[in-house]
Scaffold this motif. Structure first.
Motif, mmCIF file in Angstrom:
data_model
loop_
_atom_site.group_PDB
_atom_site.id
_atom_site.type_symbol
_atom_site.label_atom_id
_atom_site.label_comp_id
_atom_site.label_asym_id
_atom_site.label_seq_id
_atom_site.Cartn_x
_atom_site.Cartn_y
_atom_site.Cartn_z
ATOM 1 N N ALA A 156 1.356 20.343 1.827
ATOM 2 C CA ALA A 156 2.771 19.966 1.697
ATOM 3 C C ALA A 156 3.459 20.057 3.059
ATOM 4 C CB ALA A 156 3.469 20.871 0.681
ATOM 5 N N ALA A 157 3.140 21.115 3.808
ATOM 6 C CA ALA A 157 3.743 21.263 5.139
ATOM 7 C C ALA A 157 3.257 20.153 6.059
ATOM 8 C CB ALA A 157 3.381 22.632 5.722
ATOM 9 N N ALA A 158 1.955 19.824 5.985
ATOM 10 C CA ALA A 158 1.392 18.776 6.842
ATOM 11 C C ALA A 158 2.099 17.451 6.578
ATOM 12 C CB ALA A 158 -0.107 18.646 6.568
ATOM 13 N N ASP A 159 2.299 17.142 5.307
ATOM 14 C CA ASP A 159 2.966 15.894 4.921
ATOM 15 C C ASP A 159 4.371 15.824 5.548
ATOM 16 O OD1 ASP A 159 3.021 13.763 2.273
ATOM 17 O OD2 ASP A 159 4.945 14.480 3.022
ATOM 18 N N MET A 160 5.133 16.890 5.363
ATOM 19 C CA MET A 160 6.523 16.897 5.851
ATOM 20 C C MET A 160 6.583 16.818 7.385
ATOM 21 S SD MET A 160 8.373 17.128 3.153
ATOM 22 C CE MET A 160 9.992 17.630 3.721
ATOM 23 N N LEU A 161 5.686 17.545 8.050
ATOM 24 C CA LEU A 161 5.722 17.587 9.522
ATOM 25 C C LEU A 161 5.265 16.257 10.113
ATOM 26 C CD1 LEU A 161 4.443 21.234 9.883
ATOM 27 C CD2 LEU A 161 6.626 20.373 10.793
ATOM 28 N N ARG A 162 4.311 15.613 9.457
ATOM 29 C CA ARG A 162 3.866 14.305 9.956
ATOM 30 C C ARG A 162 5.000 13.287 9.819
ATOM 31 N NH1 ARG A 162 2.131 11.730 13.667
ATOM 32 N NH2 ARG A 162 1.302 9.689 13.202
ATOM 33 N N ARG A 163 5.748 13.380 8.717
ATOM 34 C CA ARG A 163 6.883 12.472 8.532
ATOM 35 C C ARG A 163 7.900 12.600 9.661
ATOM 36 N NH1 ARG A 163 6.664 10.095 3.469
ATOM 37 N NH2 ARG A 163 5.078 11.158 2.224
ATOM 38 N N LYS A 164 7.952 13.787 10.287
ATOM 39 C CA LYS A 164 8.885 13.995 11.416
ATOM 40 C C LYS A 164 8.273 13.496 12.728
ATOM 41 C CE LYS A 164 12.027 16.506 9.187
ATOM 42 N NZ LYS A 164 13.343 15.961 8.880
ATOM 43 N N GLY A 165 7.057 12.959 12.664
ATOM 44 C CA GLY A 165 6.448 12.379 13.869
ATOM 45 C C GLY A 165 5.574 13.331 14.659
ATOM 46 N N HIS A 166 5.293 14.512 14.110
ATOM 47 C CA HIS A 166 4.482 15.474 14.867
ATOM 48 C C HIS A 166 2.991 15.176 14.706
ATOM 49 C CE1 HIS A 166 8.223 17.412 15.474
ATOM 50 N NE2 HIS A 166 8.331 17.899 14.236
ATOM 51 N N ASP A 167 2.243 15.626 15.707
ATOM 52 C CA ASP A 167 0.785 15.500 15.679
ATOM 53 C C ASP A 167 0.265 16.711 14.885
ATOM 54 O OD1 ASP A 167 -1.762 14.675 16.370
ATOM 55 O OD2 ASP A 167 -1.785 15.885 18.201
#
Ligand code: FAD
Ligand code: SF4
Ligand code: SF4
Length: 476
Positions: A156-167
């Motif tokens: 869930a954290a990976a999904d949200m952080l990727r949506r913010k453009g992070h690697d």
């Protein structure tokens, strides 16, 4: 809406017990469009929706029910997926009887709206209609986050952080993603194709997965990433130290369930193939009364055990798990011995009997071994009996592993329960740039809480890395 007086409650079709005992397939079917609309239309659109208040994700349930009732399924999916990263999973395995549905305040005398099954329908329909797309990032942030653990909190954290453009890089010691979704929870509750489908989407959205990668040194990840999130779950099985506890064929629940799940996935599992972790033909006793115990008894039934008995030291009313799962186990032929606790294992090399102590309920709500809200128990003197058993499975709960040692991070502060201590406002641990979420913070909990924590932790991690970037720019 408000059709509940004339539309009775229905759940999707459930396979009859005799049929479902023969395989590991999910036991619940899916609504079709007409059934989903009819069931959703029962909602009375409460001004203060208690269903939403008692959903850990604060899902906007009344809105997506109304849209489903009106056949506006794309909008229903947009609203349901706005707060829930994995609605198809929660729709299947949330204990709805204790959460949303258990708190539905439809008029007295009418049964609750079947919220979980409708959430599952909305999401499965979205997958089938091509509405569920991989994450598309408009602009890369140039910032990198490492996540240890690919269970629901990490994903869930990976999904949200990727949506913010992070690697985003997710590390897991297992060979498949999902944590307990993959290797703990059996297929008959959650088929593994559902988890693998999400994994594929997340990969297509640009999240990097490093599987078969056990993190043994937090420092190496801190060097690689601008922030690190620990989402490692809790895996140390609680033990039972009674006479002859070290006899053969007494195994921890997760070892048993992992072997069964791996077998169903087509893996070679030596411990299963040599018969040790296979219940087939055996008299099985499962010790414990929670959801893990229910998964064990129902797995043993499907493996063709000669008999399956659940030993629980309290009574049925005091069982900690989902009532729905207990009902399913009863229907599938599991025998429950309530107010019964193992006193000694008996056998020669391997267990062949359990000496069982009869218990009685004592005071209410007395804290005992850290447990609260259930009645305490005491032995009934002289009342014991023996139970035939050649496979005993211990399902007594889980504690956290010693993370400061495992991750070579002595500065990582723990709580009094051995879980990771965080600042509850921002998920920060005692080490700068290191955050934690999910079971490793809460202790053994639920998937929906892991998702909630993963999402909230992602917001905090995003704030941390962007502020760090800003202050670096200002300093330059
Ligand atoms: P986990 O799902 O445990 O994932 C942690 C991940 O971290 C794992 O993949 C692990 O391999 C990885 N990891 C650990 N250490 C390292 C390391 N050093 N390096 C790399 N990777 C590491 N909840 C429900 O809501 N409904 C249910 O029906 C339900 N049934 C359950 C049945 C069983 C048998 C069990 C045990 C639990 C069940 N739960 C259920 C609880 C639920 O599965 C957990 O609360 C949830 O999975 C916790 O998510 P998590 O992401 O915190 O941890
Ligand atoms: Fe209910 Fe779980 Fe869905 Fe929330 S996430 S609405 S508690 S099934
Ligand atoms: Fe609808 Fe029940 Fe929620 Fe009220 S509590 S909004 S009736 S689902």
């Amino acid at each position: 809406m408000l059709t509940f007086p004339g539309t009775p409650q229905h759940y999707p079709e459930v396979k009859p017990a005799e049929a479902r005992k023969k395989d590991f397939e999910e036991i619940y079917g899916n609504f079709d469009k007409i059934q989903a609309a009819a069931q959703a239309s029962r909602c009375s659109q409460c001004g203060v929706p208690f269903c939403q208040i008692h959903c850990p994700l604060s899902n906007n349930i009344p809105d997506w029910l109304k849209l489903t009732a009106e056949g506006r399924l794309e909008e229903a999916y947009a609203i349901s997926s706005a707060t829930n990263t994995f609605p198809e999973i929660c729709g299947r395995i949330c204990p709805q009887d204790r959460l949303c549905e258990g708190n539905c305040v439809i008029e007295k005398g009418f049964k609750s709206v079947t919220i979980g099954s409708i959430e599952k329908y909305i999401t499965e329909n979205a997958f089938a209609s091509g509405m569920v797309k991989p994450i598309s990032v408009a602009q890369e942030s140039g910032l990198s986050v490492g996540i240890i653990g690919s269970g629901p909190a990490g994903l869930a954290a990976a999904d949200m952080l990727r949506r913010k453009g992070h690697d985003v890089h997710v590390y897991d010691r297992y060979d498949r993603v999902g944590g307990l979704l993959m290797y703990g929870i059996p297929n008959f509750k959650l088929e593994k194709s559902i988890v693998l489908r999400r994994h594929q989407l997340l990969k297509e959205g640009g999240i990097h997965f490093h599987l078969n990668y056990a993190v043994k040194d937090l420092g190496t990840l801190q060097e690689k990433h601008d922030a690190v999130l620990i989402a490692t779950g809790v895996y140390k099985s609680r033990d039972i130290r009674i006479p002859e506890y070290s006899l053969g064929n007494i195994i921890p629940a997760l070892k048993y369930l992992t072997a069964s799940n791996r077998k169903e996935l087509g893996d070679t599992v030596p411990g299963f193939d040599n018969g040790t972790l296979d219940a087939s033909g055996k008299d099985v006793a499962v010790i414990g009364g929670g959801d893990t115990a229910m998964d064990c008894v129902r797995t043993a039934v499907r493996q063709g055990a000669a008999s399956v008995t659940c030993l629980y030291r309290r009574d049925q009313a005091n069982m900690p798990g989902s009532a729905r799962e207990v009902k399913n186990a009863l229907e599938e032929g599991v025998k429950f011995l309530f107010l019964s606790a193992p006193k000694a294992f008996i056998g020669n090399g391997s267990v062949n009997q359990i000496l069982v102590q009869q218990m009685r309920l004592t005071t209410h709500d007395a804290p005992e071994n850290g447990e609260r809200g259930r009645q305490s128990v005491a032995p009934v003197e002289e009342e014991t009996f023996t139970l035939k058993c050649d496979l005993a499975i211990k399902a007594l709960g889980f504690d956290a592993e010693d993370l400061p040692v495992l991750l070579k991070a002595p500065a990582l502060r723990l709580s009094q329960y051995g879980t990771v201590d965080i600042n509850k406002k921002n998920f920060a641990t005692s080490i700068d740039g290191v955050f934690a979420a999910g079971d490793i913070v809460r202790g053994a909990s639920l998937v929906v809480w892991a998702i909630r924590d993963g999402r909230d932790a992602a917001t905090a991690v995003h704030r941390y890395v962007t502020e760090k970037q800003l202050s670096k720019r200002n300093a330059a």
